[in-house]
Scaffold this motif. Structure first.
Motif, PDB file in Angstrom:
ATOM      1  N   UNK A  48      39.680  33.157  60.057  1.00 51.44           N
ATOM      2  CA  UNK A  48      40.075  32.406  61.251  1.00 51.44           C
ATOM      3  C   UNK A  48      41.270  31.532  60.919  1.00 51.44           C
ATOM      4  N   UNK A  49      42.095  31.283  61.935  1.00 44.76           N
ATOM      5  CA  UNK A  49      43.226  30.400  61.740  1.00 44.76           C
ATOM      6  C   UNK A  49      43.690  29.878  63.104  1.00 44.76           C
ATOM      7  N   UNK A  50      44.538  28.854  63.058  1.00 42.83           N
ATOM      8  CA  UNK A  50      45.113  28.266  64.259  1.00 42.83           C
ATOM      9  C   UNK A  50      46.593  28.613  64.317  1.00 42.83           C
ATOM     10  N   UNK A  51      47.037  29.149  65.440  1.00 45.77           N
ATOM     11  CA  UNK A  51      48.454  29.437  65.630  1.00 45.77           C
ATOM     12  C   UNK A  51      49.180  28.149  65.985  1.00 45.77           C
ATOM     13  N   UNK A  52      50.382  28.007  65.462  1.00 46.27           N
ATOM     14  CA  UNK A  52      51.159  26.794  65.723  1.00 46.27           C
ATOM     15  C   UNK A  52      51.448  26.606  67.203  1.00 46.27           C
ATOM     16  N   UNK A  71      40.861  30.019  68.920  1.00 46.83           N
ATOM     17  CA  UNK A  71      40.749  30.233  67.476  1.00 46.83           C
ATOM     18  C   UNK A  71      41.160  31.664  67.180  1.00 46.83           C
ATOM     19  N   UNK A  72      42.178  31.838  66.335  1.00 52.30           N
ATOM     20  CA  UNK A  72      42.659  33.179  65.997  1.00 52.30           C
ATOM     21  C   UNK A  72      41.763  33.825  64.936  1.00 52.30           C
ATOM     22  N   UNK A  99      35.304  28.639  61.190  1.00 44.26           N
ATOM     23  CA  UNK A  99      35.552  28.489  62.619  1.00 44.26           C
ATOM     24  C   UNK A  99      35.623  27.007  62.986  1.00 44.26           C
ATOM     25  N   UNK A 100      34.658  26.227  62.490  1.00 45.40           N
ATOM     26  CA  UNK A 100      34.642  24.784  62.768  1.00 45.40           C
ATOM     27  C   UNK A 100      35.836  24.088  62.146  1.00 45.40           C
ATOM     28  N   UNK A 101      36.175  24.468  60.923  1.00 45.94           N
ATOM     29  CA  UNK A 101      37.302  23.826  60.243  1.00 45.94           C
ATOM     30  C   UNK A 101      38.605  24.036  61.012  1.00 45.94           C
ATOM     31  N   UNK A 102      38.791  25.240  61.573  1.00 48.34           N
ATOM     32  CA  UNK A 102      39.997  25.505  62.356  1.00 48.34           C
ATOM     33  C   UNK A 102      40.046  24.614  63.594  1.00 48.34           C
ATOM     34  N   UNK A 103      38.899  24.464  64.251  1.00 47.36           N
ATOM     35  CA  UNK A 103      38.863  23.605  65.428  1.00 47.36           C
ATOM     36  C   UNK A 103      39.163  22.154  65.059  1.00 47.36           C
ATOM     37  N   UNK A 104      38.534  21.660  64.011  1.00 49.58           N
ATOM     38  CA  UNK A 104      38.745  20.266  63.616  1.00 49.58           C
ATOM     39  C   UNK A 104      40.180  20.015  63.168  1.00 49.58           C
TER      40      UNK A 104
END
Length: 234
Positions: A48-52, A71-72, A99-104
Motif C-alpha cells: 500500500x502507498x499514498x499518491x502525492x 489508499x493505493x 493500510x493504517x500507516x498509509x492513512x495516518x
C-alpha cells in the motif's frame, strides 16, 4: 642445457591445469561469467502507498462530518484468524498495519487518534474522529489490479491496455467484496471510529482499475448518518 627443478615443476603444474581446463566433463562445470555475475536486486513494490496527488478530504461541520481518502495498492481480503501451536493469530495483521500507516501518513495530525492514559490499561480507548455514539455510513470502491494479460505484450503500463480488455467488471478470484469490506472496516477500528459496529449503512463496489498503471486502489468515504441518508435508505 638442463632445466632447473623449479621450472620443471612449474611446467608440470601448467600441463595438469591445462588438462583440467579442457577436460570435456569438467569444462561443463566451470563457472561462466553469466553464472558468476550477481543478479541485480529488484526492489519489491509496497503493498500500500499514498499518491502525492491524493488528498484526504475532510468536512468537520457538525452532524455532516465526513472524510474521504484513497489508499493505493491492490485491495486485500480479511483472512480468518488462525491457530498455530495453541496460539491464535491474525494473518492479515501486517497488511492491515500498512493500510493504517498509509492513512495516518496522509491524515492531518489533529485527526490522529489520541490515547489518554487513565492509569487503567484495560479501559484506555483512543479519542477518534467518529466517537462511539455516532452511527456511520461507509462507502467503498475497490479498484482491483489488472492481470498482465490485459496489457499489450503482457507488459503493464499506462496507456498499454488492450482494446479488448475488460473495461470495468471482471469475474476473477480476486476476493469476495464482503471480505474486502471486512479488511477495511477492521483496519479502521480505533483509527477513525471506535468500533466498526458503528457502521450501519454500507455501500461497496468492486471494479477493475483503469487509472495509470492499473495497480489497484481503495476509495473510502465515511460520514455520520443523517436524516437524508435514512430517508434514501428507507
Amino acid at each position: 642445457m638442463a632445466l632447473s627443478s623449479t621450472l620443471v615443476a612449474f611446467l608440470a603444474a601448467s600441463e595438469v591445469q591445462d588438462s583440467w581446463n579442457y577436460h570435456p566433463c569438467r569444462a561443463r562445470c566451470r563457472p561462466t561469467a553469466l553464472h558468476m555475475a550477481r543478479k541485480k536486486a529488484v526492489p519489491s513494490e509496497p503493498a500500500y502507498w499514498i499518491d502525492e496527488m491524493d488528498n484526504v478530504a475532510i468536512n468537520d461541520d457538525g452532524n455532516n462530518r465526513r472524510i474521504k481518502f484513497t489508499i493505493r495498492g491492490n485491495p486485500k481480503v480479511l483472512v480468518r484468524h488462525r491457530t498455530a501451536r495453541g496460539f491464535m493469530y491474525n494473518p492479515s495483521k501486517a497488511s492491515q498495519d500498512l493500510f493504517r500507516d498509509c492513512l495516518l501518513e496522509a491524515l492531518p495530525q489533529e485527526y490522529h487518534p489520541i490515547i489518554i492514559d487513565s492509569g487503567d490499561s484495560d479501559s484506555d480507548e483512543p479519542t477518534v474522529m467518529f466517537p462511539e455514539h455516532e452511527f456511520l455510513k461507509l462507502s467503498l470502491t475497490f479498484r482491483m489490479k489488472r492481470p498482465n494479460n490485459h496489457f499489450i505484450g503482457s507488459k503493464p503500463g499506462s496507456g498499454r491496455l488492450k482494446p479488448n480488455a475488460p473495461q470495468k467488471y471482471y469475474n476473477n478470484r480476486s476476493g469476495d467484496v464482503d471480505n474486502l469490506c471486512k479488511f477495511v472496516m477492521d483496519s479502521l477500528n480505533q483509527v477513525l471510529y471506535a468500533d466498526d459496529r458503528q457502521v450501519v449503512c454500507l455501500n461497496a463496489i468492486k471494479v477493475l482499475d483503469s487509472d495509470g498503471d492499473c495497480k489497484g486502489s481503495t476509495d473510502v468515504e465515511i460520514s455520520v448518518l443523517n436524516d437524508e441518508d435514512e430517508n434514501n435508505i428507507m
